[in-house]
Design an enzyme around this catalytic site. Structure first.
Site, PDB file in Angstrom:
ATOM      1  N   TYR A  56      -0.645   4.131 -17.334  1.00 44.67           N
ATOM      2  CA  TYR A  56      -0.567   2.670 -17.246  1.00 44.67           C
ATOM      3  C   TYR A  56      -1.178   1.985 -18.477  1.00 44.67           C
ATOM      4  CZ  TYR A  56       0.016   3.909 -12.259  1.00 44.67           C
ATOM      5  OH  TYR A  56       0.398   4.478 -11.069  1.00 44.67           O
ATOM      6  N   LEU A 196       5.233  -1.742  -0.852  1.00 45.95           N
ATOM      7  CA  LEU A 196       6.204  -2.811  -0.570  1.00 45.95           C
ATOM      8  C   LEU A 196       7.577  -2.456  -1.136  1.00 45.95           C
ATOM      9  CD1 LEU A 196       3.829  -5.776  -1.575  1.00 45.95           C
ATOM     10  CD2 LEU A 196       4.218  -4.843   0.728  1.00 45.95           C
ATOM     11  N   ILE A 234      -1.924   0.559  -1.738  1.00 44.79           N
ATOM     12  CA  ILE A 234      -2.387  -0.007  -3.010  1.00 44.79           C
ATOM     13  C   ILE A 234      -1.339  -0.972  -3.564  1.00 44.79           C
ATOM     14  CG2 ILE A 234      -4.065   1.734  -3.750  1.00 44.79           C
ATOM     15  CD1 ILE A 234      -1.706   3.219  -5.126  1.00 44.79           C
ATOM     16  N   LYS A 236       0.515  -3.909  -5.493  1.00 43.64           N
ATOM     17  CA  LYS A 236       0.262  -4.488  -6.818  1.00 43.64           C
ATOM     18  C   LYS A 236       0.713  -5.944  -6.858  1.00 43.64           C
ATOM     19  CE  LYS A 236       2.286  -5.530 -11.003  1.00 43.64           C
ATOM     20  NZ  LYS A 236       3.620  -6.079 -11.345  1.00 43.64           N
ATOM     21  N   SER A 237      -0.101  -6.792  -7.457  1.00 42.21           N
ATOM     22  CA  SER A 237       0.331  -8.138  -7.824  1.00 42.21           C
ATOM     23  C   SER A 237      -0.610  -8.640  -8.903  1.00 42.21           C
ATOM     24  CB  SER A 237       0.317  -9.081  -6.618  1.00 42.21           C
ATOM     25  OG  SER A 237       0.738 -10.362  -7.052  1.00 42.21           O
ATOM     26  N   VAL A 238      -0.121  -9.545  -9.733  1.00 46.92           N
ATOM     27  CA  VAL A 238      -0.997 -10.188 -10.723  1.00 46.92           C
ATOM     28  C   VAL A 238      -1.325 -11.623 -10.297  1.00 46.92           C
ATOM     29  CG1 VAL A 238      -0.187  -8.805 -12.665  1.00 46.92           C
ATOM     30  CG2 VAL A 238       0.987 -10.955 -12.128  1.00 46.92           C
ATOM     31  N   ARG A 242      -0.930 -13.974  -4.098  1.00 45.05           N
ATOM     32  CA  ARG A 242      -0.385 -12.749  -3.475  1.00 45.05           C
ATOM     33  C   ARG A 242      -1.456 -11.675  -3.322  1.00 45.05           C
ATOM     34  NH1 ARG A 242       5.501 -11.840  -6.337  1.00 45.05           N
ATOM     35  NH2 ARG A 242       6.659 -13.332  -5.055  1.00 45.05           N
ATOM     36  N   ASN A 246      -2.132 -10.160   0.288  1.00 48.46           N
ATOM     37  CA  ASN A 246      -2.025  -8.724   0.586  1.00 48.46           C
ATOM     38  C   ASN A 246      -3.299  -8.157   1.195  1.00 48.46           C
ATOM     39  OD1 ASN A 246       0.554  -8.870  -0.417  1.00 48.46           O
ATOM     40  ND2 ASN A 246       0.053  -7.986  -2.422  1.00 48.46           N
TER      41      ASN A 246
HETATM   42  P1  NAD Z   1       4.555  -2.405  -4.777  1.00 54.02           P
HETATM   43  O1  NAD Z   1       5.301  -1.878  -3.622  1.00 54.02           O
HETATM   44  O2  NAD Z   1       3.100  -2.608  -4.684  1.00 54.02           O
HETATM   45  O3  NAD Z   1       5.284  -3.752  -5.178  1.00 54.02           O
HETATM   46  C1  NAD Z   1       4.758  -4.593  -6.156  1.00 54.02           C
HETATM   47  C2  NAD Z   1       5.703  -5.766  -6.340  1.00 54.02           C
HETATM   48  O4  NAD Z   1       5.935  -6.395  -5.088  1.00 54.02           O
HETATM   49  C3  NAD Z   1       5.093  -6.835  -7.235  1.00 54.02           C
HETATM   50  O5  NAD Z   1       5.377  -6.580  -8.582  1.00 54.02           O
HETATM   51  C4  NAD Z   1       5.762  -8.091  -6.713  1.00 54.02           C
HETATM   52  O6  NAD Z   1       7.025  -8.208  -7.304  1.00 54.02           O
HETATM   53  C5  NAD Z   1       5.920  -7.799  -5.252  1.00 54.02           C
HETATM   54  N1  NAD Z   1       4.830  -8.347  -4.403  1.00 54.02           N
HETATM   55  C6  NAD Z   1       3.548  -7.925  -4.287  1.00 54.02           C
HETATM   56  N2  NAD Z   1       2.894  -8.618  -3.362  1.00 54.02           N
HETATM   57  C7  NAD Z   1       3.788  -9.517  -2.871  1.00 54.02           C
HETATM   58  C8  NAD Z   1       3.709 -10.517  -1.874  1.00 54.02           C
HETATM   59  N3  NAD Z   1       2.582 -10.730  -1.183  1.00 54.02           N
HETATM   60  N4  NAD Z   1       4.824 -11.264  -1.632  1.00 54.02           N
HETATM   61  C9  NAD Z   1       5.965 -11.056  -2.302  1.00 54.02           C
HETATM   62  N5  NAD Z   1       6.101 -10.101  -3.254  1.00 54.02           N
HETATM   63  C10 NAD Z   1       5.016  -9.346  -3.532  1.00 54.02           C
HETATM   64  O7  NAD Z   1       4.945  -1.472  -6.039  1.00 54.02           O
HETATM   65  P2  NAD Z   1       4.178  -0.708  -7.190  1.00 54.02           P
HETATM   66  O8  NAD Z   1       3.423  -1.605  -8.080  1.00 54.02           O
HETATM   67  O9  NAD Z   1       5.187   0.169  -7.838  1.00 54.02           O
HETATM   68  O10 NAD Z   1       3.170   0.242  -6.402  1.00 54.02           O
HETATM   69  C11 NAD Z   1       1.830  -0.125  -6.143  1.00 54.02           C
HETATM   70  C12 NAD Z   1       0.868   0.737  -6.917  1.00 54.02           C
HETATM   71  O11 NAD Z   1       1.102   2.112  -6.627  1.00 54.02           O
HETATM   72  C13 NAD Z   1       1.065   0.674  -8.433  1.00 54.02           C
HETATM   73  O12 NAD Z   1       0.569  -0.523  -9.008  1.00 54.02           O
HETATM   74  C14 NAD Z   1       0.331   1.911  -8.855  1.00 54.02           C
HETATM   75  O13 NAD Z   1      -1.080   1.706  -8.831  1.00 54.02           O
HETATM   76  C15 NAD Z   1       0.753   2.900  -7.766  1.00 54.02           C
HETATM   77  N6  NAD Z   1       1.939   3.705  -8.162  1.00 54.02           N
HETATM   78  C16 NAD Z   1       1.773   5.047  -8.251  1.00 54.02           C
HETATM   79  C17 NAD Z   1       2.837   5.849  -8.617  1.00 54.02           C
HETATM   80  C18 NAD Z   1       2.651   7.325  -8.708  1.00 54.02           C
HETATM   81  O14 NAD Z   1       3.555   8.027  -9.195  1.00 54.02           O
HETATM   82  N7  NAD Z   1       1.520   7.858  -8.262  1.00 54.02           N
HETATM   83  C19 NAD Z   1       4.088   5.293  -8.916  1.00 54.02           C
HETATM   84  C20 NAD Z   1       4.237   3.907  -8.807  1.00 54.02           C
HETATM   85  C21 NAD Z   1       3.159   3.134  -8.412  1.00 54.02           C
END
Ligand code: NAD
Length: 284
Positions: A56, A196, A234, A236-238, A242, A246
């Protein structure tokens, strides 16, 4: 419901006796320059767990965010991961040192093998390096990510040691029942990445009725579904709103009818790579 810094996030016990907060902030694809601010925001709101990885390129921001938050280092659970370019015993030890330097920490709470990368044929050597790091106390807990049961069986058969955590893609469209059953049977905690579905599951109209019934959002319904199953999540959002939303998932519960609706979303559709294939390089 309200979310504030006093929100109590449950923790789950890992098979090494340590505990992991059940909900954390994922930071994949958060820009390096923005990461510290996002981590500070999450920690202000009550998060105590951050999931990063060498891939990352934002470990430095995670460390900076933890320090800027003013919290004790030991009160924040930080995970990072070794990428498959660094598989191998010595390579992994070196990669770990680089991660610690980026984070500015003496230890990480959880160190994961990011992918088994079976075509490289080195994940057992990598696991042996993680065992050493755990025994030295620099990786307080160790685990794997994207491992199928047969990959974990190989670790067990060749080293006699099981991971504390298996972090895999898991959401209502890809519920991974077989992997969860294996993890449960072996005392391994399942942690859901893309909980999500990278946002894709949230537009499913089936979730709207459940969300409306509880006066919550579709994201909160999905996160509650994970938590009820005893998994770590876990999301993710910035965005501050949100990130707060979450976390605000501890004031309602789902029932069997809700779970039956959510089960209709299962299309066995991963968003990510096939762990038996990725990265696809031939065995040398
Ligand atoms: P996620 O399922 O957490 O989705 C994130 C996306 O969902 C955001 O970018 C946003 O568009 C949306 N979102 C988030 N909160 C929301 C809300 N309350 N309402 C509406 N939309 C919302 O997907 P992710 O980021 O791919 O996965 C989460 C974390 O898992 C990553 O940040 C990382 O730390 C980890 N991850 C690990 C692997 C691995 O191979 N081990 C791969 C991908 C991700």
């Amino acid at each position: 419901m309200s979310t504030n810094a006093t929100t109590r996030i449950p923790s789950l016990r890992m098979n090494d006796g340590r505990r992991i907060p059940q909900l954390g902030l994922g930071v994949y694809k958060i820009d390096a320059a923005e990461t510290a601010d996002v981590v500070v925001t999450a920690l202000e709101l009550g998060y105590r767990h951050v999931d990063t990885a060498t891939l990352y390129r934002n470990e430095r921001g995670v460390g900076e965010g933890v320090r800027r938050s003013g919290l004790d280092r030991d009160d924040v659970f930080v995970t990072t991961k070794v990428w498959h370019d660094d598989h191998g015993y010595d390579e992994t030890l070196r990669a770990f040192d680089r991660s610690l330097a980026e984070l500015g920490f003496d230890a990480v709470d959880l160190y994961l093998i990011h992918w088994p990368a079976p075509s490289l044929g080195r994940f057992v050597d990598t696991w042996r390096a993680l065992l050493r790091l755990r025994d030295e106390g620099r990786a307080r807990s160790i685990g794997v990510s994207n491992f199928r049961p047969h990959h974990i069986e190989r670790l067990r058969d060749e080293t006699g040691e099981l991971p504390a955590v298996n972090q895999v893609e898991l959401h209502p469209r890809y519920p991974q029942a077989a992997t969860c059953a294996f993890d449960d049977a072996n005392g391994i905690l399942t942690e859901a990445w893309a909980p999500l579905g990278r946002g894709t599951v949230l537009g499913d109209p089936a979730l709207d009725g459940v969300a409306e019934r509880h006066g919550v959002t579709p994201a909160q319904v999905v996160l509650r579904w994970h938590l009820d199953a005893g998994r770590v999540v876990i999301p993710k959002s910035v965005h501050r709103d949100r990130i707060a939303e979450n976390l605000d998932v501890f004031g309602f519960s789902l029932d069997d009818a809700d779970r039956a609706v959510i089960a209709t979303l299962d299309t066995n559709s991963p968003t990510g790579k096939d762990p038996d294939v990725f990265p696809g390089a031939p065995i040398a």
